[in-house]
Design an enzyme around this catalytic site. Structure first.
Site: not given
Length: 327
Positions: A68, A132, A165, A226, A252, A258, A286, A292-293
């Protein structure tokens, strides 16, 4: 008439200058990275160590999924992250099963991952080669890591991350998968660090501690967090695993929820950072991406090759950069 004409010209020039947009403030001239390359790494007494057996820390950032955000997978971006962000490690996150990822387009995946690995070696920083995925693809992973180990096993820069993960898999399933990949890698690379995931998005270190992989050297187990979601309980779990002899590497992490979104929890991030620094646990933030996050560090107008201004970094990117430059 001449003084009046001069005044009118001066007024016109002043109005023209005022109407021009202010230039973006450039990022300060980067300093030489203060973080070190330690040569061949090993695990001794549960701690990542240099060639002399002294404990060391790696600190850096992870590129987003290669399928991506392939535009950031290049030497110039790696060089900028070393020089300006002061990283001594980057993580190349090879997407596995979405459209356009490794299972769909393996040649593109290898091209992008090898571009970052080659750049890291040239720049003398460590690099995690990250499978990943959230699911098991044993035969495909064996073929990939065999190729990578044959290509890069002689370089001490390289670290293998076998399973980003695991989500619903049991530890017994993840352990068997990891043991098969470790055996494949060790045919070609006897000593570079290997990172092993655990169930529930690489958080179940208590299960690892009950039944660790035996008779292998230079293994570490990854912990992902996170900060807005994961709090004291996960650090307590990790502390107990480390007391049981489990070496931990945070491959990470980030400061928000999360989901990768929501506000940055500054207090929780600081608590996690202080914990990692106090225990000399290496960490990777990360991610280098422009989605857009909250957890994507860059805005869409950020160049693919680095040289990012402050205005092109989102708040999370600014926080990570400031943290890394302070080390």
């Amino acid at each position: 008439m001449k003084p009046i004409l001069i005044a009118l010209i001066g007024l016109l020039m002043a109005c023209t200058e005022a109407s021009e947009p202010a230039a973006a403030t450039p990022t300060p001239e980067p300093e030489t990275s203060t973080q070190q390359f330690f040569g061949p790494l090993s695990v001794r007494a549960g701690q990542l160590s240099d060639r002399d057996g002294k404990p060391v820390m790696l600190r850096g950032v992870s590129f987003g999924w290669h399928n991506w955000w392939p535009r950031f997978y290049n030497r110039s971006a790696v060089a900028w992250l070393k020089k300006d962000w002061n990283v001594n490690i980057v993580r190349a996150s090879m997407g596995i099963d979405p459209d356009g990822a490794y299972l769909d387009k393996p040649e593109l995946a290898l091209e992008k991952i090898k571009a970052v690995v080659d750049a890291a070696i040239a720049e003398d920083v460590y690099v995690i080669i990250d499978w990943h995925s959230h699911d098991i693809y044993l035969e495909e992973a064996k073929a990939f890591f065999a190729d990578i180990a044959q290509t890069y096993g002689d370089h001490p820069h390289v670290i293998y991350e076998l399973f980003n993960e695991p989500d619903q898999e049991s530890w017994e399933e993840v352990k068997a998968y990891s043991e098969a990949l470790i055996a494949e890698i060790r045919k070609y690379d006897e000593d570079n660090i290997i990172l092993v995931g655990s169930p529930t998005w690489s958080q179940d270190l208590h299960l690892v501690a009950q039944n660790p992989i035996r008779n292998q050297q230079n293994l570490m187990y990854v912990l992902h967090f996170y900060a807005a979601t994961h709090k004291d309980y996960l650090r307590t779990r990790a502390d107990a695993a480390m007391r049981a002899g489990i070496p931990v590497f945070v491959s990470e992490c980030a400061g928000m929820e999360a989901s990768g979104d929501g506000p940055i929890d500054q207090a929780s991030w600081k608590a996690w950072l202080n914990w990692m620094e106090a225990k000399k646990i290496s960490w990777i933030a990360w991610s280098v991406a422009d989605k857009d996050e909250t957890c994507s560090m860059l805005l869409p107008d950020a160049a693919s090759t680095g040289n990012w201004t402050e205005q092109q970094l989102k708040p999370w990117g600014q926080l990570v950069r400031t943290t890394l430059r302070s080390k």
